[in-house]
Write an enzyme that holds these catalytic residues in place. Sequence first.
Site, PDB file in Angstrom:
ATOM      1  CB  VAL A 142      -1.021   0.157   1.050  1.00  0.00           C
ATOM      2  CG1 VAL A 142      -2.023  -1.156   1.151  1.00  0.00           C
ATOM      3  CG2 VAL A 142      -0.128   0.021   2.509  1.00  0.00           C
ATOM      4  CB  CYS A 143       2.237   3.248  -2.170  1.00  0.00           C
ATOM      5  SG  CYS A 143       2.805   1.787  -2.431  1.00  0.00           S
ATOM      6  CB  THR A 144       1.310   8.017  -0.109  1.00  0.00           C
ATOM      7  OG1 THR A 144       0.423   7.563   0.843  1.00  0.00           O
ATOM      8  CG2 THR A 144       0.596   9.581  -0.738  1.00  0.00           C
ATOM      9  CG  ASN A 320      -2.826   1.816  -1.799  1.00  0.00           C
ATOM     10  OD1 ASN A 320      -2.536   2.261  -0.759  1.00  0.00           O
ATOM     11  ND2 ASN A 320      -2.205   1.278  -2.548  1.00  0.00           N
ATOM     12  NE  ARG A 333      -2.645   4.708   3.563  1.00  0.00           N
ATOM     13  CZ  ARG A 333      -2.558   4.317   2.114  1.00  0.00           C
ATOM     14  NH1 ARG A 333      -1.440   4.803   1.463  1.00  0.00           N
ATOM     15  NH2 ARG A 333      -3.260   3.436   1.517  1.00  0.00           N
TER      16      ARG A 333
END
EC number: 3.5.1.23
Length: 395
Positions: A142-144, A320, A333
Amino acid sequence: MNNRLNLCFFILSYMCMCLSAQYVPPFTEDCRSGMYPPNGPTFKGDVSWYTVDLDLPASKRWTDVISDKKTEMASMIQAIRDLADAFVPSGKLIQLVDKDLPLMVDTLPYPFNEEIRGIASVSGVPLGEVVLFNIFYEVFTVCTSLVAEDVNGNLIHARNLDFGLFMGWDLKNRSWVITEKLKPLVVNIDFTRNGQTVFKSTNFAGYVGMLTGIHQNSFTLTMNERFSLDGGYIGILEWILGKRDGMWMSFLTRSVLENATSYESAKALLSDTKLLAPAYFILGGNQSGEACIITRSRTQNISPLELNVKNGRWYVLETNYDHWKEPLFLDDRRTPAMKCMNQTTQTNISVKTVYDVLSTKPVLNKLTTYTTLMEVSKGTLESFIRDCPNPCMPW
Ligand SMILES: *[C@@H]1O[C@H](CO)[C@@H](O)[C@H](O)[C@H]1NC(C)=O
Ligand SMILES: *[C@@H]1O[C@H](CO)[C@@H](O)[C@H](O)[C@H]1NC(C)=O
Ligand SMILES: *[C@@H]1O[C@H](CO)[C@@H](O)[C@H](O)[C@H]1NC(C)=O
Ligand SMILES: *[C@@H]1O[C@H](CO)[C@@H](O)[C@H](O)[C@H]1NC(C)=O
Ligand SMILES: *[C@@H]1O[C@H](CO)[C@@H](O)[C@H](O)[C@H]1NC(C)=O
């Protein structure tokens, strides 16, 4: 029962575990400032540089990286074995991986198959486990990611890589076991042909796909995982079972970084190539206005989102969740990241202030392994290993 079916059951039951996760209160904070140059408790260390020579035979390319990172790789693999044993006792699962996954390497396209063989041989890690390691990243990230344009038309592309979701929570340390084991494996790589840089990336030693990179002078690219009910992991399960159309997502990213030569051609490849599973590609070009989020189903690019500075969209940002939908309330986020971007304003956006945004909880969380900052106009990529001191969101 057929071993491959067993493996599919393992992957599926893992997914179910993820869905039944406990609610945790979000540890949010005011937008950070003055975090760059990185220091203090959220900065765990610099990332070392290696060269990978694309003129070498594929099986020899990773020798330097792996020789250096052998011990860290063995330690990470041992942690995965322990996890697997906790899940299916008496080593059955790893037996299966060692027996079955080596066969899978032959089904992977060149140069990935040869590179993975080379990595197994230099590291001494059984081939099946190196394959597992390469597949895992496709599934548990999972990321930004964001691309922003400053008032001079320079593009800044940055990301947090959050990896290791649900892979062993260490109660005593309040950290994710695999995330911690991955931090020492983070490397920056300069990929060269004829002694010239073709592209640069932040990567994990032992992993041949790409999640983050810059093609010299032309474009920057990051990939985020997309969880989607329509498509999900069916393609990956099909591949294991023998139906093999579609491309592994991070292999496509690697091919594009290596072989595409412009923003437009990168965009076309990322939009149109059939994939094994959904994904988000975040692409930046080298001209004002060139940045987009490509939301992929297995077959198409859905509702592309482009930079549009004239209409006030001076950045695009992806975590995500589909940009036209609300994020999952447990895992938002996006709102805090956008709040901080908006607060910074286009006038003050820079590598420095983007690092501040990516250092604000919960954009920074217990899964955050590294932060990468790229600037195409300068050809720079820099990355930093991260830590998230308590109290901090597990994701
Ligand atoms: C706890 O974390 C520290 C630092 O992050 C690490 O050195 C140590 O090995 C961890 N302990 C366990 C039991 O994983
Ligand atoms: C942008 O990329 C294109 C295609 O690779 C290249 O021809 C052009 O020189 C680049 N422009 C800048 C300003 O780097
Ligand atoms: C890039 O193109 C070259 C030449 O066609 C090919 O040999 C190589 O395998 C390609 N790289 C990837 C990662 O697909
Ligand atoms: C940030 O600004 C954009 C553009 O004005 C707006 O659409 C968005 O709702 C804002 N988000 C937050 C969290 O402030
Ligand atoms: C932009 O940066 C300047 C100089 O650091 C600062 O004085 C100003 O308050 C900042 N503006 C915003 C909107 O943060």
